[in-house]
Design an enzyme around this catalytic site. Structure first.
Site, short mmCIF file in Angstrom:
data_model
loop_
_atom_site.label_atom_id
_atom_site.label_comp_id
_atom_site.label_asym_id
_atom_site.label_seq_id
_atom_site.Cartn_x
_atom_site.Cartn_y
_atom_site.Cartn_z
N THR A 28 1.00 -1.27 -0.09
CA THR A 28 -0.18 0.04 0.14
C THR A 28 0.90 1.15 -0.03
O THR A 28 1.82 1.03 0.70
CB THR A 28 -0.88 -0.08 1.28
OG1 THR A 28 -1.70 -1.27 1.23
CG2 THR A 28 -1.99 1.23 1.21
N ASP A 83 6.38 -3.84 -0.99
CA ASP A 83 5.60 -2.79 -0.20
C ASP A 83 6.43 -1.66 0.01
O ASP A 83 7.89 -1.57 -0.30
CB ASP A 83 5.28 -3.52 0.97
CG ASP A 83 4.16 -2.65 1.90
OD1 ASP A 83 3.62 -3.54 2.64
OD2 ASP A 83 3.78 -1.57 1.26
N LYS A 96 6.48 1.42 9.28
CA LYS A 96 5.34 1.35 8.11
C LYS A 96 4.34 1.78 8.89
O LYS A 96 4.24 1.95 10.15
CB LYS A 96 5.28 0.21 7.61
CG LYS A 96 6.52 -0.29 6.44
CD LYS A 96 6.17 -1.66 5.95
CE LYS A 96 4.95 -1.86 5.31
NZ LYS A 96 4.72 -0.84 4.27
N GLY A 98 2.29 4.60 7.55
CA GLY A 98 1.66 5.79 7.33
C GLY A 98 0.32 5.83 6.45
O GLY A 98 -0.49 7.02 6.60
N GLU A 105 -0.23 -5.50 5.97
CA GLU A 105 1.09 -5.52 5.26
C GLU A 105 1.75 -6.29 5.93
O GLU A 105 2.49 -7.11 5.52
CB GLU A 105 1.49 -3.96 5.30
CG GLU A 105 0.82 -2.89 4.24
CD GLU A 105 1.11 -1.65 4.43
OE1 GLU A 105 1.73 -1.15 5.48
OE2 GLU A 105 1.35 -0.57 3.23
N LYS A 123 13.46 8.44 2.52
CA LYS A 123 13.03 7.47 3.31
C LYS A 123 14.30 6.87 4.19
O LYS A 123 14.12 6.18 5.28
CB LYS A 123 12.11 6.25 2.77
CG LYS A 123 11.07 6.53 2.18
CD LYS A 123 10.01 7.18 2.83
CE LYS A 123 8.79 7.51 2.10
NZ LYS A 123 7.92 6.65 1.30
O1 DER Z 1 1.29 2.51 5.00
C1 DER Z 1 2.36 2.08 4.60
O2 DER Z 1 3.22 1.32 5.36
C2 DER Z 1 3.06 2.34 3.17
O3 DER Z 1 4.00 1.61 2.61
C3 DER Z 1 3.56 3.88 3.36
O4 DER Z 1 3.71 4.53 4.47
C4 DER Z 1 4.51 4.39 2.26
O5 DER Z 1 3.80 5.27 1.55
P1 DER Z 1 4.29 6.11 0.39
O6 DER Z 1 5.20 4.90 -0.65
O7 DER Z 1 3.20 6.76 -0.51
O8 DER Z 1 5.63 6.72 0.94
#
Ligand code: DER
Length: 225
Positions: A28, A83, A96, A98, A105, A123
């Protein structure tokens, strides 16, 4: 977050490692979305894959781009999960959540033979220091809040953007974003959080990632433990 071009490069590079016949965990977030789109194009070109989605968002995007879906109960194994992450440390520990999808996940990412993280350089960090998303049973939010404070954290109930009140996850739970400052021992904090009654899932993914594909302006760097 970082540049979309970097996210796209990372997502496409990870999707390229998927083999014919694979069952793929579909992560996601905006970076994993690039991998899902790339898999959709690969399916159009004849690749045989089945996806296991980690959220409504991943499922809906997979359907939109034509990645066939199955579910965790219907497959023997997940060959690879792709992911994103909010933070990646030097030894590939992750924060993770966000997108508040981290409960499913973690199930999919941990079940996969190979868990590939896709990220842009923003990141990367030496030491994890972002707030840790913690999914909690709604009735347990006050008791979990106290337990987080006892572990030195500062919990904040995640409020929604276009809905009054708190974010409600795909599983019907709430999210506390818990700030701990620099997390020098993610493994022990992960254990502390996981044992708090009412915690459904936390966003520390320690010892799960097999590789991270980091997109750059001129290519992709693959890091492994
Ligand atoms: O929710 C999560 O763990 C997602 O992987 C996310 O936090 C990463 O989001 P992004 O690829 O839009 O930065």
């Amino acid at each position: 977050g970082g540049s979309d071009a970097a996210k796209r490069r990372a997502g496409e590079h990870a999707a390229d490692t998927v083999s014919d016949g694979d069952v793929v965990g579909l992560g996601t977030g905006s970076t994993a979305a690039h991998a899902i789109r790339a898999l959709g194009r690969a399916v159009d070109a004849g690749l045989d894959v089945r996806g296991v989605a980690t959220s409504y968002a991943a499922r809906d995007l997979a359907r939109e781009v034509g990645v066939p879906l199955t579910d965790l109960a219907a497959v023997e194994r997940i060959d690879v999960a792709i992911d994103g992450a909010d933070q990646v440390s030097d030894d590939l520990a992750l924060i993770k959540g966000g997108g508040a999808a981290h409960a499913r996940e973690k199930v999919v990412d941990a079940a996969a033979d190979r868990f590939v993280v896709v990220a842009d350089p923003s990141k990367e960090t030496a030491t994890l220091d972002r707030p840790v998303p913690v999914e909690v049973l709604p009735d347990a939010r006050a008791t979990v809040r106290r337990a987080v404070r006892d572990h030195g954290g500062t919990p904040t109930l995640r409020t929604a953007e276009r809905k009054d009140g708190p974010v409600v996850t795909d599983n019907g739970n709430l999210v506390l974003d818990c700030a701990f400052g620099p997390i020098t021992a993610p493994e022990s904090l992960a254990t502390d959080l996981a044992t708090v009654p009412g915690v459904v899932a936390h966003g520390l993914f320690v010892g799960l990632a097999d590789a991270v594909h980091v997109g750059h302006a001129d290519g992709v760097r693959v890091r492994t433990t």
